[in-house]
Write an enzyme that holds these catalytic residues in place. Structure first.
Site, PDB file in Angstrom:
ATOM      1  CG  ASP A  31      -2.055   0.989   1.112  1.00 22.27           C
ATOM      2  OD1 ASP A  31      -3.214   0.560   0.957  1.00 22.27           O
ATOM      3  OD2 ASP A  31      -1.778   2.220   1.170  1.00 22.27           O
ATOM      4  CB  ILE A  32       0.766   4.309  -2.055  1.00 23.40           C
ATOM      5  CG1 ILE A  32       1.851   5.198  -2.629  1.00 23.40           C
ATOM      6  CG2 ILE A  32      -0.459   5.095  -1.676  1.00 23.40           C
ATOM      7  CD1 ILE A  32       1.465   5.850  -3.952  1.00 23.40           C
ATOM      8  CG  ASN A  88     -12.509  -1.018   3.217  1.00 23.87           C
ATOM      9  OD1 ASN A  88     -13.010  -1.416   4.263  1.00 23.87           O
ATOM     10  ND2 ASN A  88     -11.333  -0.409   3.176  1.00 23.87           N
ATOM     11  CB  VAL A  97      -8.693   1.985  -5.056  1.00 20.64           C
ATOM     12  CG1 VAL A  97      -8.308   1.401  -6.415  1.00 20.64           C
ATOM     13  CG2 VAL A  97      -7.702   3.074  -4.634  1.00 20.64           C
ATOM     14  CG  HIS A 101      -8.094  -3.022  -2.824  1.00 20.31           C
ATOM     15  ND1 HIS A 101      -8.970  -2.243  -3.541  1.00 20.31           N
ATOM     16  CD2 HIS A 101      -7.965  -2.416  -1.622  1.00 20.31           C
ATOM     17  CE1 HIS A 101      -9.344  -1.209  -2.822  1.00 20.31           C
ATOM     18  NE2 HIS A 101      -8.751  -1.290  -1.643  1.00 20.31           N
ATOM     19  CG  HIS A 103      -6.809  -3.048   2.832  1.00 20.73           C
ATOM     20  ND1 HIS A 103      -6.078  -1.877   2.793  1.00 20.73           N
ATOM     21  CD2 HIS A 103      -7.950  -2.796   2.141  1.00 20.73           C
ATOM     22  CE1 HIS A 103      -6.762  -0.953   2.118  1.00 20.73           C
ATOM     23  NE2 HIS A 103      -7.899  -1.490   1.715  1.00 20.73           N
TER      24      HIS A 103
END
Ligand code: 5GP
Ligand code: ZN
Length: 115
Positions: A31-32, A88, A97, A101, A103
């Site tokens: 993750d950024i 999410n 986003v 995805h 996490h």
């Protein structure tokens, strides 16, 4: 591939990311803006806006996401201590986003209550 989707671009190698794993179905990358010592995202290579767009024909990729998360947790050395998976879906969940995805969060004690 959806051209204006950042995760599609990461999967295709067209946007920079710290990729930790990739196979025929999923791509995993850091993750950024990590919120834990380990914060890695596991995304399908194909574009689905959210879990709501995935049906029975996506069972293989959905399962792969979870098993790859577990494999990365082991590689990162957090499998025994524990880790948290978050997916999410939609506005109320705070999805930002809109390319599915998972996490993978770990490396510290997670907080409660959920939500
Ligand atoms: P969401 O709230 O949609 O479940 O989480 C989106 C996550 O993607 C956030 O944790 C955010 O930091 C991360 N993110 C957003 N843009 C990028 C990006 O361009 N590269 C990477 N590696 N992570 C991103
Ligand atoms: Zn996408």
């Amino acid at each position: 591939m959806t051209q204006d989707c950042v995760f599609c671009r990461i999967v295709a190698g067209e946007a920079p990311a710290q990729i930790v794993y990739q196979d025929d179905l999923v791509t995993a990358f850091w993750d950024i803006r990590p919120v834990a010592p380990v914060h890695i995202l596991i995304a399908p290579n194909a574009h689905y806006r959210s879990l709501n767009e995935m049906g029975p024909e996506e069972e293989a990729v959905a399962g792969r996401m979870m098993l790859v998360a577990r494999q990365i947790a082991q590689e990162q050395g957090i499998a025994d201590r524990g880790y948290r998976l978050i997916l999410n879906t939609g506005r109320d969940a705070g999805q930002v986003v809109f390319h599915v995805h998972l996490h993978l969060l770990g490396g510290r004690r997670m907080r409660y209550p959920l939500g």
